[in-house]
Design a protein around this motif. Sequence first.
Motif, PDB file in Angstrom:
ATOM      1  N   LYS A   1       9.332 -36.600  49.735  1.00  0.00           N
ATOM      2  CA  LYS A   1       9.673 -36.251  51.124  1.00  0.00           C
ATOM      3  C   LYS A   1      10.767 -35.187  51.164  1.00  0.00           C
ATOM      4  N   ASP A   2      11.779 -35.360  50.310  1.00  0.00           N
ATOM      5  CA  ASP A   2      12.840 -34.357  50.250  1.00  0.00           C
ATOM      6  C   ASP A   2      12.303 -33.003  49.801  1.00  0.00           C
ATOM      7  N   LEU A   3      11.368 -33.045  48.874  1.00  0.00           N
ATOM      8  CA  LEU A   3      10.778 -31.812  48.365  1.00  0.00           C
ATOM      9  C   LEU A   3      10.050 -31.067  49.480  1.00  0.00           C
ATOM     10  N   LYS A   4       9.237 -31.788  50.220  1.00  0.00           N
ATOM     11  CA  LYS A   4       8.486 -31.161  51.304  1.00  0.00           C
ATOM     12  C   LYS A   4       9.404 -30.708  52.430  1.00  0.00           C
ATOM     13  N   LEU A   5      10.509 -31.452  52.640  1.00  0.00           N
ATOM     14  CA  LEU A   5      11.455 -31.060  53.683  1.00  0.00           C
ATOM     15  C   LEU A   5      12.087 -29.708  53.358  1.00  0.00           C
ATOM     16  N   LEU A   6      12.481 -29.534  52.114  1.00  0.00           N
ATOM     17  CA  LEU A   6      13.058 -28.253  51.709  1.00  0.00           C
ATOM     18  C   LEU A   6      12.041 -27.122  51.848  1.00  0.00           C
ATOM     19  N   ILE A   7      10.808 -27.372  51.408  1.00  0.00           N
ATOM     20  CA  ILE A   7       9.767 -26.345  51.484  1.00  0.00           C
ATOM     21  C   ILE A   7       9.461 -26.005  52.937  1.00  0.00           C
ATOM     22  N   LYS A   8       9.473 -27.005  53.799  1.00  0.00           N
ATOM     23  CA  LYS A   8       9.219 -26.771  55.226  1.00  0.00           C
ATOM     24  C   LYS A   8      10.245 -25.809  55.822  1.00  0.00           C
ATOM     25  N   HIS A   9      11.510 -26.016  55.486  1.00  0.00           N
ATOM     26  CA  HIS A   9      12.553 -25.139  56.018  1.00  0.00           C
ATOM     27  C   HIS A   9      12.473 -23.742  55.399  1.00  0.00           C
ATOM     28  N   LEU A  10      12.041 -23.647  54.159  1.00  0.00           N
ATOM     29  CA  LEU A  10      11.837 -22.323  53.565  1.00  0.00           C
ATOM     30  C   LEU A  10      10.729 -21.566  54.291  1.00  0.00           C
ATOM     31  N   LEU A  11       9.646 -22.261  54.616  1.00  0.00           N
ATOM     32  CA  LEU A  11       8.545 -21.636  55.341  1.00  0.00           C
ATOM     33  C   LEU A  11       8.983 -21.194  56.734  1.00  0.00           C
ATOM     34  N   GLU A  12       9.816 -22.007  57.377  1.00  0.00           N
ATOM     35  CA  GLU A  12      10.317 -21.629  58.704  1.00  0.00           C
ATOM     36  C   GLU A  12      11.235 -20.411  58.615  1.00  0.00           C
ATOM     37  N   LEU A  13      11.979 -20.318  57.503  1.00  0.00           N
ATOM     38  CA  LEU A  13      12.871 -19.175  57.318  1.00  0.00           C
ATOM     39  C   LEU A  13      12.090 -17.864  57.248  1.00  0.00           C
ATOM     40  N   LEU A  14      10.858 -17.910  56.707  1.00  0.00           N
ATOM     41  CA  LEU A  14      10.064 -16.692  56.555  1.00  0.00           C
ATOM     42  C   LEU A  14       9.793 -16.019  57.894  1.00  0.00           C
TER      43      LEU A  14
END
Length: 952
Positions: A234-247
């Motif tokens: 869950k933590d892994l996907k949370l970080l990736i989600k915010h990276l995608l939003e940053l794009l």
Amino acid sequence: MKALFRRSQALQKLGRLDQAVSDLQRCVSLEPKNKAFQEALRALGSSMHEKVSGEAAWGLGAAVAPLCMWWTEESGKGGATLSALSQMKTMSCTDSKVAQMFQILLDPEEKDADKKQKAAQNLIVLAREEAGAEKIFQSDGVRLLTQLLDTVKADLMLAALRTLVGLCSGHRSRTMAILAELGAPRLSAVLGVEHEQVSLAACNLLHVMFDSLKEGLQKDFRGKEDAVVLDSSKDLKLLIKHLLELLALEGASAHGRDNALNLLIKVVPRKSPKETNNSLSLWVIDQGLKKILEVGSTVCGTPGSLPVTENSRMSASVLLSKLYDDLKCDAERENFHHLCEDYVRSWFEGHELAGKLRAIQTVSCLLQGPSDAGNRVLELEGIMDSVLSLCASVCEAHQLVAVEALIHAADKAKRASFITANGVSLLKEIYKHSERDSIRIRALVGLCKLGSAGGTDFSMKQFAEGSTMKLAKQCRKWLCNEMIDAGTRRWAVEGLAYLTFDADVKEEFVEDKAAMQAMFHLAKSEDRSVLYAVASTLVNCTNSYDHEEPDPQMLELAKYAKQHIPEQHPKDKPDFVKRRVRKLLTAGVVSALACMVKSENPALTNSCRELISRVFLALVEEAEDRGGVVAQGGGKVRVQALLCCWPAPHSRLWGGLGLCRGGSCLARTALAPSYRRLEEAEAAVTWLQDWLLCLCMQALIPLSLEGTEVGQTKAAQALAKITITSNPEMAFPGERIYEVVRPLVSLLHLQRTGLENFEGLMALTNLAGISERLRQKILKEKAVPMIEGYMFEEHELIRLAATECMCNMAMSKEVQELFLAEDSDRLKLMVLYSGEEDEKLRRAASGTLAMLTALHPAICKRIPQVTVHWLEILQALLLSPSTELQHRGAVVVMNMMAAEREVAEQLMASEMLEILSVLAKDKDKPRVAQAAKESLAQAVAYGLIKPNPGQE
């Protein structure tokens, strides 16, 4: 070893005691009996112990504690009590200093910049040690580090981020706690700041956190362990989600967006196709594919466009390509295609001209990445027509987008033919009449790409005779024009990457030193999108692409059926290729390649790595050129002696047996330069060698460990060629020589070609003759069973190389024990090979026997048991016309005589006595005579024969 010791002394003078301790401890571990190292470590431990006692260690307690423990134990005077006291003082000191450092950093009234910098540096050093990291974590360090991040001061943010890296490295539970405290939104916001160094430090922290979180997912916990292990997915996907939003976030900085793309490239796709779980890639495609396409579709200079760098679209293409390659079935790929098509339609339909530009830019991004998806999208209704119509636009931005899309669209031969028929006249019109160089050069690249559609086939010409040469000349002219910006000049290299399929263009290019230097300069620049074009141009110039000779029977059949037969250009023959390689070496191509490999940019894809590996292999193909590659190594070398006088390996006698230590018997045949010339060359380049050699190997070794399988093999083969014809200790200075072993062992795998097996064995032979540590490294890589397998190879050269390699490996005790194993024919094979007709094979096998019998006397007793022909084979060695074989045979007999009386009796009962008596009198062969005399003396000692009073 000496370098490590000197560096520890320098570090001690500079006050970097923790690093000095590390170097000294390494020296002691490598040479435990060296008194100088022990005394230096004791002295350093004593001084650091005094600093700890006086509470002046300034945050180095974690590094001091193990040293104090070692020092007190070695002293032998109250060691246990003193060690415990030292640890208590160290921990107390560490607690107070952690609080003191945070107080200095967070105090707004503290104006001493040097004091703050020292406190930040000590905090970072402390976090690198596990004990120090844990102490910071337990001392409410995460909350204090958060306060440092919230100050928005670059130096304090950098200190906090680098300290957090130490806390998270290799510790999953601590990483999860830190992530919960900081929050993914805060980390994502720091990644997107304008300050480039802070953004890069945040990227490094997130990468370390990803590694720590993914480590837990890869472990299989069962039973009670499964109940207490926290789920980090869950933590892994949370970080990736915010990276995608940053794009897609407009407020994020351009380099922050690039760092986010780089992180996604590194952490999302599977590392290997052998891993079965690609759920993370599927999740990213579903949740973030359109956000990635937002970056790829950005048209710079248009209203509302995202801030991007010149590398952003290439990074987006690489990420899309890796995600597409990570898919396992047609259904997953079809979903990818549908998402891409929906995104392009959303911009193409209903958004007028601005939307069409975004759609066409998206097509270009996909064609540079997952080309299958790009080709599917390009076939949508109206896309190709819009590209052709926008090429004629009067707006520069519109023309740029359209011409680039047209260039990328011409990859397929079918579409290239269509564009040749419909778009060539348009591109020519743009090239001739446009006032913008940025437009003209792109139109020129489009013409270059269409003109090279026939590839290397000399008989297929797309344009009129001489047109290709004119295009190439204009590309070189633009490439050398420093008044044009680097981003535009990059397209000139793109054009040459296509035109250099023509051998006439290759010849003109390598004659133009200014053009080569300009291309190499671009390869070293910050614009990494040029890497693939540079690598492709060099592959074409060196003819290092795969080329299979056609079957003569198939050629005749094709002629009979009136089928087209590709023709090779006359200037692509080996002599022309060799001359081109020499000119590239003289121009400093290795320097450019080394800089290209050092880049960690996503533009350095696995395909690009493979191209660079092919070029390196072509550069070292000729033995006389390898010295130039090794010596140049990435520096601007202009010493002609490097290219013509570099030495092949010089033989070194081992144990009086004449065995080659620096190179195999096969490698010695390549010795061309005389020792006089060798000394002259070494004197000319001594001051350059260490730096230049290191740079060269820094390029080749990573290529052999990462990338496509073909690329790794090509790089490993280049390393093998250098190892064969150069002194390995000079070619791979310091610790780097141990990194070469794994790539060389990979050449022994069964799927490799016979030539790769042969060169791998020869290179390992040279390494195995240098030191015991290298032999242990070869053993650790499990190379010995493969070497043994090739000793049974039918090809005589491979069999010989394997036997020579085993000869040098036999100096290790572990290998000696293998020859004594029950039900093993290793010793029997060596004895039988000593009686073969091939003199080189006999030399290698008998040398192995000489070594084994000298180092392990028990083997002497086993020789008479392995074959009934042992005595006959030994006698044949002693009677050989070759002095080297006689010497080896005499040493084996001498060792067997000294091992056991029973064996000596068998030897003396045969014709061996007469043979030894004759050899002992031969004054022309002193080494053979000496061994024979010692054998006879041993027989006298046993009482088997009586001495002759009239002779010695």
